[in-house]
Design a protein around this motif. Structure first.
Motif, short mmCIF file in Angstrom:
data_model
loop_
_atom_site.label_atom_id
_atom_site.label_comp_id
_atom_site.label_asym_id
_atom_site.label_seq_id
_atom_site.Cartn_x
_atom_site.Cartn_y
_atom_site.Cartn_z
N PHE A 34 0.78 -1.09 -0.09
CA PHE A 34 0.01 0.05 -0.07
C PHE A 34 0.90 1.14 -0.08
N ILE A 35 1.82 1.20 0.89
CA ILE A 35 2.76 2.42 0.94
C ILE A 35 3.44 2.64 -0.35
N LYS A 36 3.99 1.54 -0.69
CA LYS A 36 4.97 1.42 -2.07
C LYS A 36 4.05 1.97 -3.45
N HIS A 37 2.79 1.85 -3.31
CA HIS A 37 1.88 2.04 -4.34
C HIS A 37 1.67 3.56 -4.28
N LEU A 38 1.39 4.21 -2.83
CA LEU A 38 1.06 5.55 -2.88
C LEU A 38 2.24 6.35 -3.24
N LYS A 39 3.67 5.89 -2.79
CA LYS A 39 4.75 6.47 -3.09
C LYS A 39 5.20 6.47 -4.48
N SER A 40 4.64 5.73 -5.13
CA SER A 40 4.99 5.63 -6.79
C SER A 40 4.21 6.55 -7.23
N LEU A 41 2.99 7.06 -6.80
CA LEU A 41 2.15 8.15 -7.26
C LEU A 41 2.58 9.38 -6.87
N LYS A 42 3.15 9.49 -5.56
CA LYS A 42 3.36 10.71 -4.93
C LYS A 42 4.73 10.58 -4.16
N PRO A 43 5.83 10.40 -4.61
CA PRO A 43 7.26 10.13 -4.21
C PRO A 43 7.76 11.03 -2.75
N GLU A 44 6.90 12.36 -2.75
CA GLU A 44 7.04 13.07 -1.63
C GLU A 44 6.68 12.75 -0.41
N ILE A 45 5.98 11.73 -0.34
CA ILE A 45 5.11 11.37 0.94
C ILE A 45 6.26 10.76 1.82
N THR A 46 5.94 11.24 3.08
CA THR A 46 6.97 10.96 4.19
C THR A 46 6.33 9.80 4.79
N VAL A 47 7.27 8.60 5.13
CA VAL A 47 6.72 7.48 5.75
C VAL A 47 7.67 7.39 6.98
N LYS A 48 7.02 7.01 8.18
CA LYS A 48 7.52 6.81 9.31
C LYS A 48 7.19 5.46 10.02
N MET A 49 7.74 4.64 10.02
CA MET A 49 7.45 3.21 10.42
C MET A 49 8.27 2.92 11.76
N LYS A 50 7.99 1.97 12.53
CA LYS A 50 8.61 1.45 13.77
C LYS A 50 9.88 0.85 13.30
N LYS A 51 10.67 0.70 14.20
CA LYS A 51 12.09 0.39 14.28
C LYS A 51 12.15 -1.11 13.16
N GLY A 52 13.06 -0.99 12.17
CA GLY A 52 13.21 -2.15 11.65
C GLY A 52 12.25 -2.47 10.40
N GLN A 53 11.31 -1.66 10.31
CA GLN A 53 10.27 -1.86 9.25
C GLN A 53 10.41 -0.92 7.80
N GLU A 54 11.26 0.17 8.23
CA GLU A 54 11.19 1.06 7.00
C GLU A 54 11.83 0.64 5.75
#
Length: 155
Positions: A135-155
């Motif tokens: 889901f995150i990969k799909h959204l970032k492919s449409l808008k690369p500027e989206i910042t993603v913050k995941m918990k440790k070891g999952q980014e």
């Protein structure tokens, strides 16, 4: 477009659409079944058929709610669907960041394994797609500027 199992793809005119089902977490289902199970058993003891029917109806409505939540991503819009017909649309161009969350507040998410999607100036919604990474990969492919913050070891 490459799509993993569990997603449905619709192609309309020139718009690709991928539907991500919500993850349904046992941490929400087990207490739900315990509460309704106890209530139904108590209704049987009182021999109240109407009460049992009402309880089963409410339980069915909640189950339909849990399993009807989905998130559809098109080229321009993220649509959150609840109860098959309640829809909330978020323009992808307005999404600024996605943060992993375990926020238990009411939201269109059937699991506590959640993502909070921030959009516009001060708005956000909490969701729980089964395939968070896809889901995150799909959204970032449409808008690369989206910042993603995941918990440790999952980014």
């Amino acid at each position: 477009m490459e799509v993993e199992k569990g997603h449905s793809v619709k192609q309309e005119a020139s718009t690709n659409s991928v539907v991500y089902p919500s993850k349904v977490g046992l941490e929400l289902l087990i207490p739900f079944f315990l509460i309704f199970g106890i209530a139904i058993v108590l209704s049987f003891e009182k021999s109240s058929l109407i009460s049992v029917i009402v309880q089963f109806g409410i339980m069915f409505a909640f189950m339909a709610l849990f399993f009807s939540i989905s998130y559809e991503v098109t080229d321009d819009v993220l649509t959150v669907t609840t109860f098959f017909f309640i829809k909330k649309s978020i323009l992808i161009k307005d999404i600024t960041r996605i943060v992993e969350s375990n926020n238990p507040l009411s939201s269109p998410a059937a699991s506590l394994d959640r993502l909070e999607v921030y959009y516009g100036k001060y708005s956000s919604t909490v969701i729980s797609p089964k395939d968070k990474a896809g889901f995150i990969k799909h959204l970032k492919s449409l808008k690369p500027e989206i910042t993603v913050k995941m918990k440790k070891g999952q980014e």
